[in-house]
Write a protein that holds these residues in place. Structure first.
Motif, PDB file in Angstrom:
ATOM      1  N   GLY A 175       0.806  -1.217   0.000  1.00  0.00           N
ATOM      2  CA  GLY A 175       0.000   0.000   0.000  1.00  0.00           C
ATOM      3  C   GLY A 175       0.836   1.263   0.000  1.00  0.00           C
ATOM      4  N   GLN A 176       2.050   1.195  -0.541  1.00  0.00           N
ATOM      5  CA  GLN A 176       2.933   2.350  -0.558  1.00  0.00           C
ATOM      6  C   GLN A 176       2.488   3.347  -1.627  1.00  0.00           C
ATOM      7  OE1 GLN A 176       6.835   0.734  -1.192  1.00  0.00           O
ATOM      8  NE2 GLN A 176       6.860  -0.421   0.722  1.00  0.00           N
ATOM      9  N   ARG A 177       3.205   4.479  -1.667  1.00  0.00           N
ATOM     10  CA  ARG A 177       2.956   5.467  -2.702  1.00  0.00           C
ATOM     11  C   ARG A 177       3.343   4.890  -4.055  1.00  0.00           C
ATOM     12  NH1 ARG A 177       2.278  10.701  -0.746  1.00  0.00           N
ATOM     13  NH2 ARG A 177       3.101  11.666  -2.626  1.00  0.00           N
ATOM     14  N   ALA A 178       2.631   5.301  -5.067  1.00  0.00           N
ATOM     15  CA  ALA A 178       2.884   4.818  -6.414  1.00  0.00           C
ATOM     16  C   ALA A 178       3.170   6.002  -7.316  1.00  0.00           C
ATOM     17  CB  ALA A 178       1.667   4.039  -6.933  1.00  0.00           C
ATOM     18  N   SER A 179       3.846   5.738  -8.418  1.00  0.00           N
ATOM     19  CA  SER A 179       4.011   6.792  -9.415  1.00  0.00           C
ATOM     20  C   SER A 179       2.639   7.122 -10.001  1.00  0.00           C
ATOM     21  CB  SER A 179       4.960   6.341 -10.526  1.00  0.00           C
ATOM     22  OG  SER A 179       4.328   5.358 -11.343  1.00  0.00           O
ATOM     23  N   ALA A 183      -9.751  -2.551   6.002  1.00  0.00           N
ATOM     24  CA  ALA A 183      -9.567  -2.271   4.579  1.00  0.00           C
ATOM     25  C   ALA A 183      -8.128  -2.551   4.158  1.00  0.00           C
ATOM     26  CB  ALA A 183      -9.923  -0.823   4.282  1.00  0.00           C
ATOM     27  N   ARG A 184      -7.960  -2.846   2.886  1.00  0.00           N
ATOM     28  CA  ARG A 184      -6.632  -3.052   2.321  1.00  0.00           C
ATOM     29  C   ARG A 184      -6.261  -1.844   1.484  1.00  0.00           C
ATOM     30  NH1 ARG A 184      -5.028  -6.805  -2.765  1.00  0.00           N
ATOM     31  NH2 ARG A 184      -2.765  -6.621  -2.618  1.00  0.00           N
ATOM     32  N   ILE A 185      -5.151  -1.209   1.828  1.00  0.00           N
ATOM     33  CA  ILE A 185      -4.675  -0.051   1.069  1.00  0.00           C
ATOM     34  C   ILE A 185      -4.015  -0.558  -0.211  1.00  0.00           C
ATOM     35  CG2 ILE A 185      -3.214   1.991   1.059  1.00  0.00           C
ATOM     36  CD1 ILE A 185      -5.411   2.232   3.069  1.00  0.00           C
ATOM     37  N   LEU A 186      -4.527  -0.120  -1.355  1.00  0.00           N
ATOM     38  CA  LEU A 186      -3.948  -0.509  -2.634  1.00  0.00           C
ATOM     39  C   LEU A 186      -2.913   0.507  -3.117  1.00  0.00           C
ATOM     40  CD1 LEU A 186      -7.235  -1.617  -4.457  1.00  0.00           C
ATOM     41  CD2 LEU A 186      -5.666  -3.007  -3.088  1.00  0.00           C
ATOM     42  N   VAL A 187      -3.221   1.773  -2.946  1.00  0.00           N
ATOM     43  CA  VAL A 187      -2.284   2.858  -3.267  1.00  0.00           C
ATOM     44  C   VAL A 187      -2.317   3.816  -2.089  1.00  0.00           C
ATOM     45  CG1 VAL A 187      -1.765   4.794  -4.801  1.00  0.00           C
ATOM     46  CG2 VAL A 187      -2.635   2.651  -5.763  1.00  0.00           C
ATOM     47  N   GLY A 188      -1.199   3.910  -1.375  1.00  0.00           N
ATOM     48  CA  GLY A 188      -1.158   4.739  -0.175  1.00  0.00           C
ATOM     49  C   GLY A 188      -0.914   6.201  -0.434  1.00  0.00           C
ATOM     50  N   GLY A 189      -0.637   6.566  -1.651  1.00  0.00           N
ATOM     51  CA  GLY A 189      -0.377   7.939  -2.054  1.00  0.00           C
ATOM     52  C   GLY A 189       0.157   7.910  -3.469  1.00  0.00           C
ATOM     53  N   VAL A 190       0.178   9.060  -4.108  1.00  0.00           N
ATOM     54  CA  VAL A 190       0.592   9.134  -5.505  1.00  0.00           C
ATOM     55  C   VAL A 190       1.713  10.168  -5.627  1.00  0.00           C
ATOM     56  CG1 VAL A 190      -0.147   9.491  -7.889  1.00  0.00           C
ATOM     57  CG2 VAL A 190      -1.765   8.577  -6.216  1.00  0.00           C
ATOM     58  N   GLU A 191       2.761   9.805  -6.348  1.00  0.00           N
ATOM     59  CA  GLU A 191       3.884  10.732  -6.551  1.00  0.00           C
ATOM     60  C   GLU A 191       3.492  11.781  -7.583  1.00  0.00           C
ATOM     61  OE1 GLU A 191       6.522  10.932  -4.834  1.00  0.00           O
ATOM     62  OE2 GLU A 191       6.347   9.080  -3.673  1.00  0.00           O
ATOM     63  N   MET A 192       2.608  12.675  -7.172  1.00  0.00           N
ATOM     64  CA  MET A 192       2.152  13.748  -8.059  1.00  0.00           C
ATOM     65  C   MET A 192       1.898  14.984  -7.224  1.00  0.00           C
ATOM     66  SD  MET A 192      -1.812  12.639  -8.829  1.00  0.00           S
ATOM     67  CE  MET A 192      -3.061  12.615  -7.524  1.00  0.00           C
ATOM     68  N   ARG A 193       1.843  16.114  -7.916  1.00  0.00           N
ATOM     69  CA  ARG A 193       1.552  17.375  -7.249  1.00  0.00           C
ATOM     70  C   ARG A 193       0.748  18.251  -8.208  1.00  0.00           C
ATOM     71  NH1 ARG A 193       3.615  19.791  -2.714  1.00  0.00           N
ATOM     72  NH2 ARG A 193       3.417  22.054  -2.614  1.00  0.00           N
ATOM     73  N   PRO A 194      -0.437  18.717  -7.781  1.00  0.00           N
ATOM     74  CA  PRO A 194      -1.055  18.496  -6.470  1.00  0.00           C
ATOM     75  C   PRO A 194      -1.774  17.158  -6.419  1.00  0.00           C
ATOM     76  CG  PRO A 194      -2.444  19.931  -7.778  1.00  0.00           C
ATOM     77  CD  PRO A 194      -1.223  19.676  -8.606  1.00  0.00           C
ATOM     78  N   GLY A 195      -2.205  16.778  -5.224  1.00  0.00           N
ATOM     79  CA  GLY A 195      -3.010  15.578  -5.050  1.00  0.00           C
ATOM     80  C   GLY A 195      -2.270  14.385  -4.519  1.00  0.00           C
ATOM     81  N   GLY A 196      -1.009  14.552  -4.069  1.00  0.00           N
ATOM     82  CA  GLY A 196      -0.207  13.423  -3.618  1.00  0.00           C
ATOM     83  C   GLY A 196      -0.831  12.559  -2.543  1.00  0.00           C
ATOM     84  N   PRO A 197      -1.578  13.129  -1.578  1.00  0.00           N
ATOM     85  CA  PRO A 197      -2.158  12.282  -0.518  1.00  0.00           C
ATOM     86  C   PRO A 197      -3.346  11.433  -0.957  1.00  0.00           C
ATOM     87  CG  PRO A 197      -1.844  14.555   0.240  1.00  0.00           C
ATOM     88  CD  PRO A 197      -1.677  14.565  -1.242  1.00  0.00           C
ATOM     89  N   SER A 198      -3.763  11.519  -2.221  1.00  0.00           N
ATOM     90  CA  SER A 198      -4.874  10.686  -2.697  1.00  0.00           C
ATOM     91  C   SER A 198      -4.548   9.214  -2.480  1.00  0.00           C
ATOM     92  CB  SER A 198      -5.127  10.933  -4.187  1.00  0.00           C
ATOM     93  OG  SER A 198      -5.378  12.295  -4.449  1.00  0.00           O
TER      94      SER A 198
END
Length: 391
Positions: free
Chosen positions: A7-11, A262-277
């Motif tokens: 569930g880590q951050r993804a690109s 719940a199972r985290i599939l994507v814990g965050g996105v390497e983007m800006r803005p919106g990274g905490p999605s």
């Protein structure tokens, strides 16, 4: 791809792929014609009859047989009664062509004199007659599957005898809007913010191919949030939340997801803005998309995660990317991927100056969203972009 490891951050690209892979296509649904506009056909529309289903007149005038002048048959006769040679009968547009008739003389080209019809211009064989089946033959495919239905399609389907259309399903979405500081009317006092999600998210979700079926508002409270997330699971396929994706004392989404198993599939996105999605799967099987509280950041999360999820649920393909050249240089910035609203000027992308996480001005008049690396780009460089669903 099923999920980011642990569930880590993804690109940004990975996050879109994970989101699309997480959604399984829902069964198609059958809708009345009036409800099917803007939906995508799952099954083709097949003509259940010839269209037109009888030979009809294309003009007001007279159905005639022979070269004339013609004996005018009485209006009291059955419209389908056969015409003899050099007989005529009055007919209106759409009227049934009598047996034996070989043309329609339009009203402007004929004159009745003493019970006899005379023509100023003799009609040619078949003139102004709409033949049965000239548009579609029974059993012919009238509209192919995969077409987005427009109002003329509805008219065609009706003419072909259809009462309902089988269309791709739309993912049912529950919205959970959070925040103690949010006010829904008027001008907020200092320390409060006007709700920018409630009035527009249902429409945005609709443009992305989903349907909001339930809305809930909760304050910054863990118990209330967990209850809202687990409420009425059979009513929706996706839960979309706003706010609470960070790690402050007022952010409870991740704790609520942990409590609910719940199972985290994507814990965050390497983007800006919106990274905490984030993207998660609840223990009841529904997908959850957590959007940040800042408006532009949330919209970028919606395009990145909700767009692919809803496309997958409807049985469609991954939303595609296009390319355009930038009218000016894009300076370097933070975040592995920068998402920048832009307008099109003289065929080139003009990036918006209003790109702060809380700013919607740039998105409001944008054609699309540029996808740029943190290194920036020189003027004239071709960049990928996301097309906005209202463009």
């Amino acid at each position: 791809m099923s999920a980011a490891p642990g569930g880590q951050r993804a690109s940004w690209a990975q996050a879109r792929e994970f989101a699309f892979a997480a959604g399984a296509a829902l069964p198609p649904v059958s809708l009345p014609l009036s409800a099917a506009v803007a939906r995508v056909l799952a099954d083709p529309v097949v003509a259940l009859c010839d269209v037109p289903h009888y030979a009809s007149s294309a003009m007001d005038g007279w159905a005639v047989r022979g070269s004339g002048p013609w004996v005018l048959r009485p209006a009291s006769e059955t419209p389908a009664a056969a015409l003899g040679v050099n007989d005529a009968r009055a007919i209106v547009t759409g009227g049934l062509i009598p047996e034996g008739a070989d043309a329609v003389l339009r009203s402007e080209a004929g004159e009745v004199v003493g019970g006899e019809l005379q023509a100023s211009v003799e009609p040619s064989p078949g003139q102004h007659i709409r033949l049965a089946g000239e548009e579609f033959r029974r059993g012919e495919v009238a509209i192919e599957a995969g077409v987005r239905v427009n109002p003329p399609h509805i008219a065609v389907a009706a003419a072909c005898g259809a009462d309902e259309l089988v269309v791709r399903a739309r993912g049912r979405v529950s919205l959970v809007l959070t925040g103690d500081e949010v006010v829904t009317r008027g001008i907020p006092a200092p320390g409060s913010v006007r709700d920018s999600f409630g009035p527009q998210l249902p429409a945005f979700v609709g443009l992305l191919g989903g349907e909001v079926v339930r809305e809930a508002r909760v304050g910054d409270d863990l118990e209330a949030l967990a209850a809202a997330l687990s409420a009425e699971p059979s009513e929706s396929d996706v839960v979309i939340t706003t706010g609470g994706t960070g790690s402050s004392s007022a952010d409870h989404l991740r704790a609520a997801l942990s409590r609910l198993g719940a199972r985290i599939l994507v814990g965050g996105v390497e983007m800006r803005p919106g990274g905490p999605s984030l993207l998660a799967r609840l223990d009841d099987g529904r997908l959850l998309i957590g959007l940040p509280g800042n408006p532009l950041a949330a919209m970028m999360g919606l395009l990145t995660l909700a767009g692919p999820v809803l496309a997958a649920l409807s049985g469609g393909g991954m939303p595609g990317l296009s390319r355009i050249r930038s009218a000016q240089a894009v300076p370097p910035g933070r975040g592995a991927t920068r998402l920048i609203p832009f307008r099109v000027v003289d065929g080139l992308a003009l990036p918006s100056a209003f790109t702060g996480s809380a700013m919607l001005r740039g998105l409001a008049d944008a054609f699309g969203v540029l996808v740029c690396s943190s290194a920036g780009a020189e003027a004239g460089v071709e960049l990928e972009y996301v097309t906005l669903p209202w463009s």
